[in-house]
Write a protein that holds these residues in place. Structure first.
Motif, short mmCIF file in Angstrom:
data_model
loop_
_atom_site.label_atom_id
_atom_site.label_comp_id
_atom_site.label_asym_id
_atom_site.label_seq_id
_atom_site.Cartn_x
_atom_site.Cartn_y
_atom_site.Cartn_z
N LEU A 131 0.83 -1.21 0.00
CA LEU A 131 0.00 0.00 0.00
C LEU A 131 0.86 1.26 0.00
O LEU A 131 0.58 2.22 -0.71
CB LEU A 131 -0.91 -0.01 1.23
CG LEU A 131 -2.23 -0.77 1.11
CD1 LEU A 131 -2.85 -0.96 2.48
CD2 LEU A 131 -3.21 -0.07 0.19
N LEU A 132 1.92 1.26 0.79
CA LEU A 132 2.81 2.42 0.85
C LEU A 132 3.50 2.65 -0.49
O LEU A 132 3.65 3.79 -0.94
CB LEU A 132 3.85 2.23 1.96
CG LEU A 132 3.33 2.36 3.40
CD1 LEU A 132 4.40 1.91 4.39
CD2 LEU A 132 2.91 3.78 3.70
N ARG A 133 3.89 1.58 -1.15
CA ARG A 133 4.54 1.72 -2.45
C ARG A 133 3.54 2.27 -3.48
O ARG A 133 3.89 3.13 -4.28
CB ARG A 133 5.11 0.38 -2.93
CG ARG A 133 6.34 -0.07 -2.16
CD ARG A 133 7.06 -1.19 -2.89
NE ARG A 133 6.25 -2.39 -3.06
CZ ARG A 133 6.11 -3.34 -2.14
NH1 ARG A 133 6.72 -3.22 -0.96
NH2 ARG A 133 5.36 -4.40 -2.39
N GLN A 134 2.30 1.75 -3.45
CA GLN A 134 1.29 2.25 -4.37
C GLN A 134 0.99 3.72 -4.11
O GLN A 134 0.63 4.46 -5.03
CB GLN A 134 0.01 1.42 -4.26
CG GLN A 134 0.12 0.03 -4.83
CD GLN A 134 -1.22 -0.67 -4.93
OE1 GLN A 134 -2.21 -0.19 -4.41
NE2 GLN A 134 -1.24 -1.81 -5.59
N ALA A 135 1.12 4.14 -2.85
CA ALA A 135 0.86 5.53 -2.50
C ALA A 135 2.05 6.44 -2.80
O ALA A 135 1.96 7.65 -2.62
CB ALA A 135 0.51 5.63 -1.01
#
Length: 346
Positions: A131-135
């Motif tokens: 999720l952090l990478r996608q964000a």
């Protein structure tokens, strides 16, 4: 001066969401995972779920900054199914990839929810990291900070688990904020996947709260059992969830389509299961009745002035089941108060 950049994680919904700060250009992507909801097909038959391509976060940023465009900068969200899977070789899959591969080898493939019961478990750190990478959180100079939305009754042990998981996911700091918040006088019904949190507020002060284990998961388990009795096929909980969403959408429209989903027969093989949307109502109603009953109990603690306010402004219905057919209607019919639906990601 160095400012911390906080990314807010809500692990309590059917689809795990992360709210990201939006500042100018290129700071975060915004995407929503396909949830396996029904799609119209020929005639009156709808497919409730099936192998779905992995979702990706797509940027919604524009070249001009919010200030230059004359609009206020607002947070954006990325989301992903709270799923992890493991195949026979030990390969781990996350999100939509985990769901898609469920149909390829049901006997040699395991699927689980890393945030089951809102506690971090196996592969939780990997899912948060995704999720952090996608964000776009790791595109910044400093590592991101993680803010976790939690129940009011979270224990210190659970906090330590979340801190450890967040740090493993790449966060520099981890802090917690209550999911149930209100600045005025209100009765809040915060529904989620693992359960529902109820809160009675007076002038922003919490008067009484209650957490009950009746939410999306309990509804999906009831649907799973209902379909098993009718068809002799076992559904994965994610397929039961897809039926719940599809049936709810259809019932809101006053239609009763034939829904299709994949189920495991007694030979351990997938076959197509068909069931009418209205036939799923008995699997949804018990959870709805429990939420309504507990809400009524909380109302008994409200003052006369608060009840008069609720009659004008309504009860606040939030979270995963806010759009569920039958819940707002039953609240109104049983308790006699209007309901203000504040929809969140399902």
């Amino acid at each position: 001066m160095i400012f911390d950049t906080w990314y807010t994680l809500d692990p309590g919904a059917d689809v795990c969401t992360m709210t990201c700060p939006k500042t100018g250009t290129g700071t975060a992507g915004s995407g929503r995972s396909e949830s396996g909801d029904a799609k119209e097909t020929a005639g009156e038959t709808q497919s409730a779920t099936g192998p779905v391509p992995a979702a990706s976060a797509q940027s919604t940023d524009s070249p001009a900054s919010p200030k230059e465009a004359g609009v206020e900068a607002r947070p954006v969200q990325v989301s992903i199914r709270s799923l992890a899977g493991e195949d026979a070789s030990g390969q781990i899959w996350l999100g939509e990839d985990a769901m898609k591969r469920l149909y390829e080898g049901p006997r040699d493939y395991k699927v689980w929810r890393p945030f089951d019961q809102e506690r971090p478990g196996r592969e939780s750190a990997a899912l948060i990291g995704l999720l952090l990478r996608q964000a776009g959180a790791f595109d910044r100079f400093l590592s991101p900070c993680l803010q976790v939305r939690t129940r009011l009754d979270i224990t210190e042990e659970e906090k330590e688990l979340w801190k450890k998981t967040g740090l493993e996911a790449g966060a520099r700091k981890v802090r917690f904020v209550p999911r149930l918040q209100e600045s005025g006088t209100a009765l809040v019904i915060q529904t989620g996947y693992a359960g529902t949190e109820l809160g009675l507020f007076a002038g922003g002060r919490l008067v009484k709260s209650q957490y009950i284990l009746f939410g999306g998961r309990a509804m999906d388990e009831d649907i799973q059992q209902l379909v098993a009795r009718r068809t002799r096929c076992l559904l994965h909980l994610e397929d039961a969830r897809a039926l719940r969403l599809s049936a709810s959408q259809a019932l809101w429209k006053g239609t009763n389509p034939l829904l299709e989903v994949s189920g495991l027969n007694r030979y351990g093989e997938y076959e197509t299961v068909q069931i009418r949307a209205a036939a799923l109502w008995p699997g949804m109603k018990p959870v709805i009745d429990q939420i309504v009953s507990w809400t009524g109990s909380l109302l008994e603690a409200a003052s006369m002035e608060a009840r008069e306010l609720f009659m004008k402004e309504g009860l606040s219905l939030r979270g995963s089941l806010s759009a569920c057919f039958g819940l707002p209607q039953t609240l109104v019919q049983t308790l006699g108060y209007p309901v203000r639906r504040e929809e969140e990601h399902a």
